[in-house]
Design a protein around this motif. Structure first.
Motif, short mmCIF file in Angstrom:
data_model
loop_
_atom_site.label_atom_id
_atom_site.label_comp_id
_atom_site.label_asym_id
_atom_site.label_seq_id
_atom_site.Cartn_x
_atom_site.Cartn_y
_atom_site.Cartn_z
N GLN A 14 1.05 0.61 0.85
CA GLN A 14 0.26 1.72 0.30
C GLN A 14 -0.25 2.67 1.38
O GLN A 14 -0.79 3.73 1.06
N GLU A 15 -0.05 2.32 2.64
CA GLU A 15 -0.42 3.22 3.73
C GLU A 15 0.71 4.18 4.09
O GLU A 15 0.53 5.06 4.95
N THR A 63 5.26 5.06 -3.64
CA THR A 63 4.55 4.76 -4.88
C THR A 63 4.96 3.39 -5.38
O THR A 63 6.14 3.14 -5.64
N ILE A 64 4.01 2.49 -5.50
CA ILE A 64 4.27 1.15 -6.05
C ILE A 64 4.29 1.24 -7.57
O ILE A 64 3.40 1.83 -8.18
N LYS A 117 -1.20 -2.89 -8.16
CA LYS A 117 -1.34 -2.56 -6.74
C LYS A 117 -2.29 -3.49 -6.02
O LYS A 117 -2.55 -3.31 -4.83
N PHE A 139 9.09 -0.14 -5.71
CA PHE A 139 8.48 1.12 -5.28
C PHE A 139 9.51 2.23 -5.20
O PHE A 139 10.73 1.98 -5.17
#
Length: 417
Positions: A326-327, A332-333, A337, A348
């Protein structure tokens, strides 16, 4: 990475020594980073050696062969069944039916329920929008054969089952509810207790696709309360070519056979046949003998480590991966999350880069992931994407491998910038 669970230490480095393939180096001298375990797990030497020894020293057909090799093969095959039954908490070994994979096990249930006359045009079958195709298509086919209506749970934006309308979805007309324990695409762990209780309150049978659950969670089918549970050997460090259907014995004993042939019969005349009791009734022909031996060795291996320890490691490594991924800008997952009620598969998208391109560039750096619809097209349609890239983890995955994935994804972004 070391996860301490109670007084036991989970040593990933030590575990990895049991998996020869994890020491491979690929093109460009990159070390293999295997992040495709939801697709199939790698195999430890204990499983490989058990299968090798069977073929070298004990190979014969089972049941009919009365010589020493036949007796040894029969005993080894049935010992595999005993080990699986104990591993999943089955009340009886005779409730464990071997198939060639989970897909066949799910097809078996759908077919024999229809053939038994339990499901007709006045009934409803309930599944979910997040199912693997193996838990969609057989029920569509059953619906077409019987005239029963097919209904399904939707999925929330967070990737959880939408249970808001459960009382309207599971009704007195519901004959079967079939649901994945853990989604192979979203990673979601579903609230089976709620679903099973509701289904049983209206007299419906419950089928659970546990293909992604049995490898990574402690399982007790007696406590679970479902009527049928299907899973596969190759995702739980066992061999390909063998799957398991667990079913309540009283139900199995009432149902007709799935296939006809040797060993599923009691007696045969030219006029008619009668059938053996379960599990033989559902195991026509030569069964997966060496595969049962290998699956028994896999069960021994997982049991020695401890499924509670494996589940804790899976949760820890998934939480680490969720945070790291997520960094990455533009990633986009698709699915939950946070590592809460979540398995070790993360799907993703990476901006507008096609998942197949992502996967190929990752592979060029030794990182093995899967790209596509993961046999879950309806779930992808729900989130408005044709396909995703999926990284999935298991008992041998390390934080260093997650770091390698993140580095390769940054490299991929630069390549397309």
């Amino acid at each position: 990475m070391t996860v301490v669970e109670g007084t036991q230490t989970y040593d990933v480095a030590r575990i990895r020594e049991d998996f020869p393939i994890l020491g491979r180096r690929l093109a460009g001298d990159f070390p293999l980073v295997y992040l495709d375990s939801a697709n199939t797990s790698q195999k430890p030497v204990q499983v490989i050696d058990a299968i090798d020894d069977h073929y070298r020293q004990h190979n014969a057909n089972v049941a009919r062969a009365m010589h020493q090799l036949g007796a040894e093969a029969s005993a080894a095959f049935e010992l595999g069944r005993d080990k699986v039954a104990a591993f999943i908490g089955a009340p009886s070994r005779d409730e464990v039916v071997f198939a060639k994979n989970a897909s066949e096990a799910l097809n078996l249930v759908a077919r024999v329920l229809g053939d038994s006359g339990r499901i007709g045009q006045d009934h409803e079958i309930v599944i979910t929008e997040m199912e693997h195709h193996s838990n969609i298509v057989p029920w569509q086919q059953l619906s077409q054969r019987t005239g029963a209506s097919l209904r399904w749970f939707g999925v929330t934006d967070e990737g959880r089952l939408d249970l808001e309308g459960i009382d309207q979805l599971i009704t007195e007309q519901t004959a079967v509810v079939s649901v994945a324990w853990v989604s192979n695409m979203l990673g979601t762990i579903n609230p089976l207790e709620t679903i099973i209780a509701k289904a049983h309150s209206v007299g419906a049978l419950v089928v659970v696709d546990a293909s992604q659950a049995v490898p990574q969670l402690p399982v007790d089918v007696a406590a679970l309360g479902a009527d049928f549970v299907a899973f596969t050997g190759h995702k739980m460090v066992g061999p390909t070519g063998i799957g398991v259907l667990w079913g309540r014995y009283d139900l199995l004993a009432e149902l007709p056979p799935f296939l006809g042939g040797g060993e599923m019969i009691e007696t045969v005349t030219m006029a008619q046949s009668t059938y053996a009791p379960p599990p033989a009734r559902f195991e026509a022909g030569t069964p997966p003998i060496a595969q049962s031996v290998g699956l028994g060795a896999a069960v021994d291996y997982l049991s020695a480590i401890g499924m509670d320890n494996i589940a804790a490691h899976e949760q820890a490594i998934t939480a680490y991966a969720l945070g790291a991924l997520q960094e990455i800008d533009g990633l986009t997952i698709v699915g939950p999350k946070e590592a809460v009620d979540r398995g070790g598969a993360i799907s993703f998208t990476l901006g507008d880069i096609h998942p197949h391109d992502v996967s190929q560039l990752l592979d060029s750096r030794g990182v093995a992931v899967r790209a596509g619809h993961h046999c879950a097209k309806p779930a992808h349609q729900r989130f408005g994407v044709q396909s995703t890239t999926r990284a999935s983890f298991y008992l041998y995955t390390t934080t260093q491998e997650i770091d390698a994935l993140v580095e390769a994804l940054h490299h991929t972004k630069k390549y397309f910038s």
